[in-house]
Scaffold this active site. Structure first.
Site, short mmCIF file in Angstrom:
data_model
loop_
_atom_site.label_atom_id
_atom_site.label_comp_id
_atom_site.label_asym_id
_atom_site.label_seq_id
_atom_site.Cartn_x
_atom_site.Cartn_y
_atom_site.Cartn_z
N HIS A 51 24.55 -37.45 38.96
CA HIS A 51 24.44 -38.86 39.32
C HIS A 51 25.73 -39.55 38.90
O HIS A 51 26.07 -39.60 37.72
CB HIS A 51 23.23 -39.49 38.62
CG HIS A 51 21.93 -38.99 39.17
ND1 HIS A 51 20.86 -38.66 38.36
CD2 HIS A 51 21.55 -38.75 40.44
CE1 HIS A 51 19.86 -38.24 39.13
NE2 HIS A 51 20.24 -38.28 40.39
N GLU A 220 18.83 -35.41 28.51
CA GLU A 220 19.12 -36.82 28.83
C GLU A 220 19.65 -37.53 27.59
O GLU A 220 18.97 -37.60 26.56
CB GLU A 220 17.85 -37.54 29.31
CG GLU A 220 17.36 -37.08 30.68
CD GLU A 220 17.51 -38.16 31.76
OE1 GLU A 220 18.08 -39.24 31.47
OE2 GLU A 220 17.06 -37.90 32.89
#
Ligand code: ZN
Length: 247
Positions: A51, A220
């Protein structure tokens, strides 16, 4: 495609890493994997910046390449899986596709997907604020970045893929991941280990990995400045790379 080394890696703070082009993005930008010195099977594949708005993950991957010599590890690294998005500051590639919704898994759906805009305050992360609209691609696996990453994984056959994202602060193991490695990553960074993400992610990379029988870890990090991210996350990730599967 010949897997020619691209770019002058020596003299660029990197010790022994070989940059190979494994494909081109939708906008024609080189997709690069950094290979360790040792021939033979890789110990794992670390992927960042799938991303493009999660630029800090690319910077973390770059710091790993600088801090771990290519002679010390069998891991391969893709610091920027979505260079179009990184340049544009967008989640999506140049075609507006969220690559993490484009993988040809059984879960792929043709519907647009909606995610939180980058930088949203944590307390505003509620459903109606999912205003960042992405295409999943014209069909499953339509995007050159997706196709190239699949081809790379089929070529390298990594025993483990670690996919870095932000900002959820968690470790999510998928498939047959060594428990000791998950625990050591969690402990080193103070990240909780979770069994699933809160929202469905059709056509996600991790769903494809599971179907391909390749163990994966979603890692993450939080929204934070680079010094804080490096201090918290690099020790555990460096240890993982140096352990070459011993963890
Ligand atoms: Zn992400």
């Amino acid at each position: 495609m010949a897997h020619a080394t691209v770019g002058a890696v020596t003299g660029n703070l990197l010790d022994g890493w070989r940059a190979e082009e494994y494909g081109r993005s939708r906008d024609g930008i080189s997709l690069r994997v950094f290979m360790p010195q040792a021939d033979g099977p890789v110990g794992g594949l670390l992927i960042a910046a799938q991303h493009g708005e999660e630029a800090a993950t690319a910077l973390l991957a770059r710091r790993l390449l600088e801090r771990v010599s290519a002679h010390e590890t069998h891991w391969a690294l893709v610091p920027v899986a979505n260079p179009d998005g990184l340049i544009n500051g967008t989640r999506q590639n140049a075609a507006g596709v969220d690559l993490n919704r484009n993988f040809p898994s059984a879960t792929w759906l043709p519907d647009d997907s909606f995610t939180y805009p980058p930088g949203i305050e944590p307390e505003r992360r509620v459903l109606e604020n999912r205003t960042n609209r992405s295409s999943p691609g014209e069909r499953a696996g339509s995007e050159p970045e997706t196709q190239a990453l699949i081809a790379l994984i089929e070529r390298l056959r990594p025993p483990l893929v670690l996919d870095i994202h932000s900002p959820l602060e968690l470790v999510l193991p998928l498939g047959d991941v060594p428990t000791r490695l998950v625990e050591s990553l969690s402990l080193a960074a103070g990240l909780p280990v979770v069994e699933a993400l809160g929202a469905p992610c059709p056509g996600a990379f991790d769903a494809w990995l599971v179907e391909a029988g390749i163990p994966g870890i979603i890692y993450e990090v939080e929204h934070a400045g680079l010094p804080a991210l490096c201090a918290r996350h690099l020790p555990g990730l460096e240890a993982m790379m140096r352990s070459n599967g011993a963890l």
